[in-house]
Design an enzyme around this catalytic site. Structure first.
Site, PDB file in Angstrom:
ATOM      1  N   TYR A 144       7.405   3.709 -11.519  1.00  0.00           N
ATOM      2  CA  TYR A 144       7.120   4.687 -12.700  1.00  0.00           C
ATOM      3  C   TYR A 144       5.588   4.134 -13.329  1.00  0.00           C
ATOM      4  CZ  TYR A 144       7.378   7.081 -17.146  1.00  0.00           C
ATOM      5  OH  TYR A 144       7.029   7.613 -18.413  1.00  0.00           O
ATOM      6  N   GLU A 146       3.308   2.160 -11.732  1.00  0.00           N
ATOM      7  CA  GLU A 146       2.169   2.237 -10.974  1.00  0.00           C
ATOM      8  C   GLU A 146       1.936   3.784 -10.483  1.00  0.00           C
ATOM      9  OE1 GLU A 146       0.308  -0.105 -10.717  1.00  0.00           O
ATOM     10  OE2 GLU A 146       1.122  -2.048 -10.460  1.00  0.00           O
ATOM     11  N   LYS A 148       2.150   6.414 -12.388  1.00  0.00           N
ATOM     12  CA  LYS A 148       1.459   6.646 -13.674  1.00  0.00           C
ATOM     13  C   LYS A 148      -0.143   6.020 -13.547  1.00  0.00           C
ATOM     14  CE  LYS A 148       4.484   9.461 -15.788  1.00  0.00           C
ATOM     15  NZ  LYS A 148       4.257  10.806 -16.357  1.00  0.00           N
ATOM     16  N   ASN A 173       6.932   5.600 -26.704  1.00  0.00           N
ATOM     17  CA  ASN A 173       8.349   5.973 -26.840  1.00  0.00           C
ATOM     18  C   ASN A 173       8.445   7.069 -27.884  1.00  0.00           C
ATOM     19  OD1 ASN A 173       8.211   3.081 -26.039  1.00  0.00           O
ATOM     20  ND2 ASN A 173      10.230   3.531 -25.578  1.00  0.00           N
ATOM     21  N   VAL A 187      17.258   5.362 -27.473  1.00  0.00           N
ATOM     22  CA  VAL A 187      17.586   6.288 -28.800  1.00  0.00           C
ATOM     23  C   VAL A 187      18.740   7.341 -28.521  1.00  0.00           C
ATOM     24  CG1 VAL A 187      16.787   8.235 -30.326  1.00  0.00           C
ATOM     25  CG2 VAL A 187      15.224   6.298 -29.788  1.00  0.00           C
ATOM     26  N   GLY A 206      17.565  -8.009 -28.035  1.00  0.00           N
ATOM     27  CA  GLY A 206      17.371  -7.083 -29.293  1.00  0.00           C
ATOM     28  C   GLY A 206      16.241  -7.369 -29.817  1.00  0.00           C
ATOM     29  N   ASP A 272      11.508  -6.002 -18.726  1.00  0.00           N
ATOM     30  CA  ASP A 272      11.308  -5.328 -19.731  1.00  0.00           C
ATOM     31  C   ASP A 272      10.223  -5.658 -20.626  1.00  0.00           C
ATOM     32  OD1 ASP A 272      12.367  -3.410 -21.570  1.00  0.00           O
ATOM     33  OD2 ASP A 272      13.774  -4.833 -22.588  1.00  0.00           O
ATOM     34  N   PRO A 273       9.463  -4.545 -21.215  1.00  0.00           N
ATOM     35  CA  PRO A 273       8.402  -5.082 -21.883  1.00  0.00           C
ATOM     36  C   PRO A 273       8.881  -5.565 -23.292  1.00  0.00           C
ATOM     37  CG  PRO A 273       7.901  -2.912 -21.003  1.00  0.00           C
ATOM     38  CD  PRO A 273       9.455  -3.451 -20.485  1.00  0.00           C
TER      39      PRO A 273
HETATM   40  P1  NAD Z   1      12.132  14.251 -19.237  1.00  0.00           P
HETATM   41  O1  NAD Z   1      12.854  13.636 -18.234  1.00  0.00           O
HETATM   42  O2  NAD Z   1      13.195  15.040 -20.119  1.00  0.00           O
HETATM   43  O3  NAD Z   1      11.259  15.336 -18.644  1.00  0.00           O
HETATM   44  C1  NAD Z   1      10.769  15.426 -17.304  1.00  0.00           C
HETATM   45  C2  NAD Z   1      10.715  16.864 -16.452  1.00  0.00           C
HETATM   46  O4  NAD Z   1      10.257  16.871 -15.652  1.00  0.00           O
HETATM   47  C3  NAD Z   1      12.433  17.193 -16.432  1.00  0.00           C
HETATM   48  O5  NAD Z   1      12.506  18.388 -16.766  1.00  0.00           O
HETATM   49  C4  NAD Z   1      12.486  17.046 -15.010  1.00  0.00           C
HETATM   50  O6  NAD Z   1      13.582  17.991 -14.380  1.00  0.00           O
HETATM   51  C5  NAD Z   1      11.102  17.366 -14.580  1.00  0.00           C
HETATM   52  N1  NAD Z   1      10.767  16.957 -13.083  1.00  0.00           N
HETATM   53  C6  NAD Z   1      10.993  15.543 -12.887  1.00  0.00           C
HETATM   54  N2  NAD Z   1      10.312  15.465 -11.353  1.00  0.00           N
HETATM   55  C7  NAD Z   1       9.970  16.723 -11.076  1.00  0.00           C
HETATM   56  C8  NAD Z   1       9.268  17.287  -9.809  1.00  0.00           C
HETATM   57  N3  NAD Z   1       9.072  16.448  -8.822  1.00  0.00           N
HETATM   58  N4  NAD Z   1       8.805  18.524  -9.814  1.00  0.00           N
HETATM   59  C9  NAD Z   1       9.019  19.508 -11.067  1.00  0.00           C
HETATM   60  N5  NAD Z   1       9.651  18.894 -12.286  1.00  0.00           N
HETATM   61  C10 NAD Z   1      10.081  17.804 -12.159  1.00  0.00           C
HETATM   62  O7  NAD Z   1      11.296  13.364 -19.671  1.00  0.00           O
HETATM   63  P2  NAD Z   1      10.300  13.679 -21.086  1.00  0.00           P
HETATM   64  O8  NAD Z   1      10.554  12.703 -22.096  1.00  0.00           O
HETATM   65  O9  NAD Z   1      10.356  15.024 -21.541  1.00  0.00           O
HETATM   66  O10 NAD Z   1       8.749  13.265 -20.369  1.00  0.00           O
HETATM   67  C11 NAD Z   1       7.851  14.151 -20.062  1.00  0.00           C
HETATM   68  C12 NAD Z   1       6.565  13.512 -19.749  1.00  0.00           C
HETATM   69  O11 NAD Z   1       6.368  12.604 -20.693  1.00  0.00           O
HETATM   70  C13 NAD Z   1       6.931  12.527 -18.387  1.00  0.00           C
HETATM   71  O12 NAD Z   1       5.802  12.749 -17.606  1.00  0.00           O
HETATM   72  C14 NAD Z   1       6.818  11.193 -19.149  1.00  0.00           C
HETATM   73  O13 NAD Z   1       6.377  10.173 -18.299  1.00  0.00           O
HETATM   74  C15 NAD Z   1       6.218  11.268 -20.095  1.00  0.00           C
HETATM   75  N6  NAD Z   1       6.348  10.352 -21.214  1.00  0.00           N
HETATM   76  C16 NAD Z   1       7.327  10.317 -21.897  1.00  0.00           C
HETATM   77  C17 NAD Z   1       7.516   9.406 -22.995  1.00  0.00           C
HETATM   78  C18 NAD Z   1       8.677   9.531 -23.798  1.00  0.00           C
HETATM   79  O14 NAD Z   1       9.066   8.645 -24.635  1.00  0.00           O
HETATM   80  N7  NAD Z   1       9.541  10.648 -23.946  1.00  0.00           N
HETATM   81  C19 NAD Z   1       6.832   8.150 -22.985  1.00  0.00           C
HETATM   82  C20 NAD Z   1       5.707   8.496 -22.136  1.00  0.00           C
HETATM   83  C21 NAD Z   1       5.578   9.117 -21.051  1.00  0.00           C
HETATM   84  N1  UDP Z   2      17.836  -0.682 -24.550  1.00  0.00           N
HETATM   85  C1  UDP Z   2      18.726  -1.045 -24.851  1.00  0.00           C
HETATM   86  N2  UDP Z   2      20.032  -0.492 -24.918  1.00  0.00           N
HETATM   87  C2  UDP Z   2      20.348   0.684 -24.510  1.00  0.00           C
HETATM   88  C3  UDP Z   2      19.071   1.474 -23.679  1.00  0.00           C
HETATM   89  C4  UDP Z   2      18.046   0.585 -23.839  1.00  0.00           C
HETATM   90  O1  UDP Z   2      18.924  -2.299 -25.518  1.00  0.00           O
HETATM   91  O2  UDP Z   2      21.358   1.497 -24.272  1.00  0.00           O
HETATM   92  C5  UDP Z   2      16.517  -1.204 -24.630  1.00  0.00           C
HETATM   93  C6  UDP Z   2      15.762  -1.477 -23.388  1.00  0.00           C
HETATM   94  O3  UDP Z   2      16.286  -2.508 -22.600  1.00  0.00           O
HETATM   95  C7  UDP Z   2      14.362  -1.713 -23.821  1.00  0.00           C
HETATM   96  C8  UDP Z   2      14.470  -0.749 -24.983  1.00  0.00           C
HETATM   97  O4  UDP Z   2      15.504  -0.718 -25.388  1.00  0.00           O
HETATM   98  O5  UDP Z   2      14.139  -2.762 -24.238  1.00  0.00           O
HETATM   99  C9  UDP Z   2      13.732   0.751 -24.709  1.00  0.00           C
HETATM  100  O6  UDP Z   2      14.223   1.183 -23.619  1.00  0.00           O
HETATM  101  P1  UDP Z   2      14.120   2.770 -23.139  1.00  0.00           P
HETATM  102  O7  UDP Z   2      14.791   2.836 -21.883  1.00  0.00           O
HETATM  103  O8  UDP Z   2      14.545   3.683 -24.358  1.00  0.00           O
HETATM  104  O9  UDP Z   2      12.688   2.947 -22.943  1.00  0.00           O
HETATM  105  P2  UDP Z   2      11.513   1.822 -22.487  1.00  0.00           P
HETATM  106  O10 UDP Z   2      10.533   1.754 -23.337  1.00  0.00           O
HETATM  107  O11 UDP Z   2      11.821   0.663 -21.778  1.00  0.00           O
HETATM  108  O12 UDP Z   2      10.897   2.857 -21.141  1.00  0.00           O
END
Ligand code: NAD
Ligand code: UDP
Length: 310
Positions: A144, A146, A148, A173, A187, A206, A272-273
């Site tokens: 994920y 690398e 991105k 997040n 969450v 935690g 884990d960050p």
């Molecule tokens: P999500 O998993 O709910 O949404 C991702 C969507 O992409 C899904 O609908 C999935 O089916 C689709 N998808 C996955 N691989 C695909 C492919 N090869 N072709 C077509 N569709 C594909 O996640 P999200 O939280 O909505 O995240 C959306 C974007 O935002 C992602 O790129 C994620 O990396 C980025 N992002 C989200 C967060 C967050 O906290 N929610 C944080 C950082 C980055």
């Molecule tokens: N985490 C946790 N319990 C869970 C899910 C996640 O303690 O049931 C922790 C996880 O190890 C990380 C943080 O919560 O430290 C955020 O995790 P998440 O998977 O939501 O996103 P991340 O920011 O790590 O991509």
């Protein structure tokens, strides 16, 4: 009326984005392979004649005429992006190449949903956009992180070499309704566990921190970023700078749900960050954007959603 492509449009963030863009009078094409997305997230939009849904995997080329592309397709939860890590890399890298190639050919603006994970387990805190990060290139999270990072490289190379109009947003997040109940992110896990009276699973001590942004705030930021002129490329941090430990989050979820669930501690996730908080000065200055929904309010709305789907 603009015609806008949203990849990952059936996912958590994508579905909110599609809805917002339609409400603003645009024509929206939602492209998704439903790996982590779900039609339930977009079914309420399907009666709209300006909304089109296409099942497609962005690792394969795709041809369409649009004005703007939001590239969100990629699993975002560690459980899901580690399920098939090679596919995760392909989605980020080949997906970026396909979407950038499309943007180049049709002269569309393209926004990339990048991530705070490009900073890895950060040694600089809080994180400014100038920080290059601390990322393990071959661990469990690398597919994920690398992927991105390489996507960002591609975006900037297409911009420098081919003058593609790019917008790179580093999302921290973000949570809210439409998260998949079994998504595995903290969450949704904590709320689902609390509502079902199950133990709340904290991985590690935690004491690790995250800064949680409500989805509506994030979508507003993405739209403002897309609306900037061509000189604005990012990368730009987007998130809520209020930082919480995971233990504080667990306690707040227990309080807001009125649950009798107990907190249990499980082994920490690999790499884990330990801390994460965005500096959002650029978003404030360039986009006049900052989050308006704080954690308690956002969690209440999210809990309501999960209660309904349960
Ligand atoms: P999500 O998993 O709910 O949404 C991702 C969507 O992409 C899904 O609908 C999935 O089916 C689709 N998808 C996955 N691989 C695909 C492919 N090869 N072709 C077509 N569709 C594909 O996640 P999200 O939280 O909505 O995240 C959306 C974007 O935002 C992602 O790129 C994620 O990396 C980025 N992002 C989200 C967060 C967050 O906290 N929610 C944080 C950082 C980055
Ligand atoms: N985490 C946790 N319990 C869970 C899910 C996640 O303690 O049931 C922790 C996880 O190890 C990380 C943080 O919560 O430290 C955020 O995790 P998440 O998977 O939501 O996103 P991340 O920011 O790590 O991509």
């Amino acid at each position: 009326m603009k015609r806008i492509l949203v990849t990952g449009g059936a996912g958590f963030l994508g579905s909110h984005l599609c809805e917002r863009l339609l409400n603003e009078g645009n024509e929206v094409i939602c492209l998704d392979n439903y790996f982590t997305g779900n039609k339930r997230n977009i079914v309420h939009l399907m009666g709209n004649p300006y909304f089109e849904v296409i099942r497609h995997d962005i690792t394969a080329p795709f041809f369409i005429e649009v004005d703007e592309i939001y590239n969100l397709a990629c699993p975002a939860s560690p459980i899901h992006y580690q399920y098939n890590p090679i596919k995760t890399v392909k989605t980020s890298v080949m997906g970026a190449i396909n979407m950038l190639g499309l943007a180049k050919r049709i002269n569309a603006k393209i926004l990339q949903a990048s991530t705070s994970e490009v900073y890895g387990d950060p040694t600089v805190h809080p994180q400014p956009e100038e920080y290059w990060g601390n990322v393990n290139p071959n661990g469990l999270r690398s597919c994920y992180d690398e992927g991105k990072r390489c996507a960002e490289t591609l975006f900037f190379d297409y911009h420098r070499q081919n003058h593609v109009k790019i917008k790179v947003v580093r999302i921290f997040n973000t949570y809210g309704p439409h998260m998949h109940p079994n998504d595995g992110r903290v969450v949704s896990n904590f709320i689902m566990q609390a509502l079902q009276g199950q133990d709340i699973t904290i991985y590690g001590s935690g004491e690790q921190t995250r800064s949680f942004c409500y989805c509506d705030d994030l979508i507003e930021g993405l739209i403002r970023m897309m609306a900037t002129d061509n000189s604005v490329t990012g990368p730009i941090n987007m998130g809520n700078p209020n930082e919480f430990t995971i233990k504080q989050l667990a306690e707040l979820v227990i309080e807001l749900t009125g649950s009798k669930s107990q907190i249990v501690y499980q082994p920490a996730a690999q790499d884990d960050p330990q801390q994460r908080q965005p500096i959002i000065d650029k978003a404030k200055a360039i986009l006049d954007w900052q989050p308006t929904v704080q954690l308690r309010e956002g969690l209440e709305k999210t809990i309501e959603y999960f209660r309904e789907i349960l």
